[in-house]
Design an enzyme around this catalytic site. Structure first.
Site, PDB file in Angstrom:
ATOM      1  N   ASP A 281       2.860   0.145   0.529  1.00 33.33           N
ATOM      2  CA  ASP A 281       3.698  -0.945   1.059  1.00 33.33           C
ATOM      3  C   ASP A 281       4.849  -1.297   0.119  1.00 33.33           C
ATOM      4  O   ASP A 281       4.970  -2.422  -0.354  1.00 33.33           O
ATOM      5  CB  ASP A 281       2.840  -2.183   1.323  1.00 33.33           C
ATOM      6  CG  ASP A 281       1.773  -1.938   2.372  1.00 33.33           C
ATOM      7  OD1 ASP A 281       2.077  -2.112   3.561  1.00 33.33           O
ATOM      8  OD2 ASP A 281       0.648  -1.549   1.998  1.00 33.33           O
TER       9      ASP A 281
ATOM     10  N   HIS B 140       8.048  -1.106   1.147  1.00 33.12           N
ATOM     11  CA  HIS B 140       8.963  -1.846   2.026  1.00 33.12           C
ATOM     12  C   HIS B 140      10.412  -1.776   1.550  1.00 33.12           C
ATOM     13  O   HIS B 140      11.086  -2.797   1.371  1.00 33.12           O
ATOM     14  CB  HIS B 140       8.532  -3.305   2.165  1.00 33.12           C
ATOM     15  CG  HIS B 140       7.311  -3.490   3.016  1.00 33.12           C
ATOM     16  ND1 HIS B 140       7.383  -3.673   4.375  1.00 33.12           N
ATOM     17  CD2 HIS B 140       5.986  -3.496   2.701  1.00 33.12           C
ATOM     18  CE1 HIS B 140       6.161  -3.801   4.870  1.00 33.12           C
ATOM     19  NE2 HIS B 140       5.287  -3.697   3.868  1.00 33.12           N
TER      20      HIS B 140
ATOM     21  N   ASP C 260       4.258   2.374   4.921  1.00 34.55           N
ATOM     22  CA  ASP C 260       5.317   1.353   4.812  1.00 34.55           C
ATOM     23  C   ASP C 260       6.198   1.605   3.602  1.00 34.55           C
ATOM     24  O   ASP C 260       6.495   0.690   2.820  1.00 34.55           O
ATOM     25  CB  ASP C 260       4.717  -0.051   4.761  1.00 34.55           C
ATOM     26  CG  ASP C 260       4.326  -0.576   6.132  1.00 34.55           C
ATOM     27  OD1 ASP C 260       4.569   0.135   7.126  1.00 34.55           O
ATOM     28  OD2 ASP C 260       3.766  -1.680   6.218  1.00 34.55           O
TER      29      ASP C 260
ATOM     30  N   HIS D 252       5.413  -0.190   9.816  1.00 32.88           N
ATOM     31  CA  HIS D 252       6.831  -0.521   9.720  1.00 32.88           C
ATOM     32  C   HIS D 252       7.723   0.713   9.820  1.00 32.88           C
ATOM     33  O   HIS D 252       8.869   0.606  10.238  1.00 32.88           O
ATOM     34  CB  HIS D 252       7.117  -1.256   8.407  1.00 32.88           C
ATOM     35  CG  HIS D 252       6.804  -2.720   8.462  1.00 32.88           C
ATOM     36  ND1 HIS D 252       7.740  -3.685   8.683  1.00 32.88           N
ATOM     37  CD2 HIS D 252       5.624  -3.364   8.335  1.00 32.88           C
ATOM     38  CE1 HIS D 252       7.166  -4.875   8.690  1.00 32.88           C
ATOM     39  NE2 HIS D 252       5.876  -4.709   8.473  1.00 32.88           N
TER      40      HIS D 252
END
Length: 648
Positions: free
Chosen positions: A22, A24, A62, A131
């Protein structure tokens, strides 16, 4: 785990793997202060991989924050991967499994450090998350782009959602061997159904089966967030040794140095949750220190070292209940007194946040401060945006520094002011402090609206389809998902009506029959979930106070020409029993229904349109019926059936 045994083992037999989840990339890229936070943290991850001379970097999904990252975001990501992952450092990890099988859904079907056109010093293996999952007609992920460039080995992608077959990547270093399993994000409800129906198959090496160290990396909900809205640990096979869990952003630690490894006594494997490397929601879980994990594996032994990220922006999250702060009684200056009190507390927390500064030259210095203020009276409220401007040069998030939240009151209040209570529940939905519970709450309100508020029943469009499309649009800006769903359902309902060979006057009746069939097949589960949520709420209200819904045989040939046999393993086995485990193939008990597509479907749709046209022009006495029928056919463009969502 056996740290002593690994420290005494030959270096040539030890896998060194850096694990992060993650990242991001691109989060808050429109914020002038926080736009580079995700890239700074990711660069530190790459630096740690180089400094510790890892054999490869393993990412748990992600990598990007958006399904379609901006050009600037993709450019920065490629720049970092090029800077840290290219080089002439020799790689001592042998890739034993069939690369075409492991990367069958990627256009690049060769591991990047075997590509003669590339010079890789740090291989990167990654699955996709929710995502950065595939979208569009060709179901491409932004990781497919990184795979084409050769910077990332994209594995665990699965597009056939009627069944899932998980084959391992087989790696060897000296006398140690790793079987790396990966499953990219699949909608939790769908994945739960696949596990329940026995449609998930696991494959294991047939030769020296017990000598492999088995790692599984996934990106799903770990905590239960409603019926079938998470991946149960007990559904995973017992032969796994270590599960790397992505999607959950909280870094779970035993202390400041050791990552918490949960031991599952039923399945007998360890679970690791490194958490995210950047805060994407202002909540308690995200305010924990950010870490990555350094995994050392030697034969069947392993140890995990925790590496704290030193470039993460300081973050403090606190809750203030005004009823417990001994503030003066309500009066003309109540709001001003509350603001003065909060200003004093925030100044204190800003000073506390300075203790999180590590001295790293790239660490942002302006902290994130989040104060959740619980008030009892409207006189205690104020303009939070204007108040936040007092700290515009001292915190990174002045516009959402303060969150006002009314304190919960006695359950009798619900019957006195139902409209106000509904508004408060909606406010809590929009607050979205958890960051990962939005979909569960949105599903609840969607179901509740049609079942309780409007007292209407959708005739052609299913609740499941609406939730799926809205979630994809809001979270991923996936506009094509609407078109795919609508086109699919338009063709499906036209085919249904054509197969029935009905008169135009009976279209309404047949569509109602279609709705009933769909409800029993798909929407029934949604309604059961709504009833479960309502029962939970009612029980809680009786005990305490009103609450809202809370948080979401295949042959593999290696490079030397040897054949390694991989056989499927049933995911329902229990216990270790490595020496005596029976190996076999799980059977699929349901045949997949084939669907007509292409020209035949277009012809049938055209036939329905032609029949409708003739009906509309037949006679004056039937015009009203024809207009109703035409309206019904127009509505069929919005239908989406849970039974067929696996087509996408």
């Amino acid at each position: 785990m056996d740290s002593l045994a690994i420290s005494e083992a030959p270096v040539d037999d030890i896998f060194r793997i850096l694990i992060a989840t993650d990242t991001h990339l691109g989060y808050a890229e429109d914020d002038p202060e926080r736009c580079n936070d995700s890239f700074i943290a990711f660069e530190e991850v790459l630096r740690l991989a180089r400094a510790h001379e890892v054999d490869f970097l393993l990412l748990g999904g992600d990598l990007f924050h958006e399904t379609r990252p901006s050009t600037q975001c993709m450019h920065k990501c490629l720049e970092l991967l090029r800077q840290y992952c290219l080089g002439d450092k020799p790689i001592s990890v042998e890739f034993l499994s069939d690369q075409k099988l492991n990367f069958q859904h990627a256009s690049q079907t060769i591991v990047n450090y075997y590509d003669p056109n590339l010079s890789i010093s740090i291989p990167v293996f990654s699955i996709h998350g929710n995502h950065d999952d595939p979208t569009g007609q060709k179901q491409l992920s932004c990781l497919d782009i990184l795979s084409v460039t050769g910077f990332v080995n994209y594995f665990g992608k699965w597009t056939d959602l009627t069944e899932v077959k998980i084959s391992p990547i087989l790696l060897r270093k000296g006398n140690s061997k790793i079987a790396l399993y990966g499953l990219s994000h699949i909608k939790d409800e769908r994945l739960s159904r696949l596990f329940r129906d026995g449609k998930v198959q696991w494959f294991r090496p047939d030769e020296d089966t017990e000598d492999w160290f088995n790692i599984f990396v996934c990106h799903q909900n770990r905590e239960e967030r409603g019926l079938a809205k998470y991946l149960a640990e007990e559904s995973l096979p017992a032969f796994l040794d270590l599960v790397v869990w992505g999607h959950e952003h909280e870094c779970r630690l035993e202390d400041e140095r050791r990552l918490e490894l949960k031991w599952n006594p039923t399945r007998e494997f360890y679970i690791m949750q490194p958490g995210s490397s950047v805060a994407t929601s202002l909540c308690i879980g995200e305010s924990q220190m950010k870490h990555v994990a350094l995994l050392n594996v030697c034969k069947r032994k392993f140890k995990v070292d925790t590496l704290r990220l030193k470039t993460v922006r300081p973050f403090i999250c606190e809750t203030v209940s005004l009823s417990e702060c001994n503030l003066p009684e309500l009066g003309d200056n109540t709001s001003a007194k509350v603001q003065d009190y909060l200003e004093e507390r925030i100044n204190f927390w800003i000073d506390e946040a300075k203790k999180q500064l590590t001295g790293h030259d790239k660490q942002p210095t302006l902290p994130l401060i989040r104060v959740r203020v619980e008030y009892k009276d409207e006189e205690q409220t104020f303009n939070t945006i204007r108040f936040g401007q007092r700290f515009h040069s001292r915190v990174a998030n002045p516009t959402d520094l303060v969150l006002l939240k009314r304190e919960k009151k006695a359950s009798s209040r619900k019957t006195k002011d139902n409209d106000r209570d509904e508004r408060e529940e909606l406010d809590e939905l929009l607050e979205n402090e958890s960051g990962e519970d939005w979909e569960s709450k949105m599903n609840y309100y969607m179901l509740r609206y049609f079942d309780e508020v409007s007292r209407k029943t959708l005739q052609v469009l299913s609740l499941t389809g609406m939730n799926d499309a809205v979630t994809s649009f809001v979270e991923k800006n996936d506009k094509e998902k609407f078109k795919m769903i609508l086109d699919h359902q338009m063709n499906k309902v036209c085919k249904y009506l054509c197969d029935k060979k009905i008169d135009v006057d009976r279209i309404d009746e047949e569509i109602e029959n279609y709705r009933i069939q769909r409800m029993h097949a798909g929407d029934q589960q949604e309604r059961e979930e709504l009833q479960r949520l309502k029962s939970t709420r009612e029980r809680t209200q009786k005990i305490e106070e009103p609450t809202t819904i809370e948080d979401e045989d295949t042959d593999i040939e290696n490079g030397d020409g040897d054949i390694t046999i991989i056989q499927p393993v049933q995911s329902t086995q229990r216990g270790r029993g490595r020496g005596s485990r029976a190996r076999g193939t799980t059977t699929t008990t349901r045949a997949t229904t084939s669907r007509a597509r292409g020209r035949a479907r277009g012809t049938r749709a055209g036939a329905v349109s032609a029949n409708t046209t003739r009906a509309n022009t037949s006679a004056a006495s039937s015009r009203q019926s024809s207009r109703t029928s035409q309206k019904t056919l127009t509505q069929t463009r919005l239908i989406y059936d849970e039974d067929d969502e696996d087509d996408f």
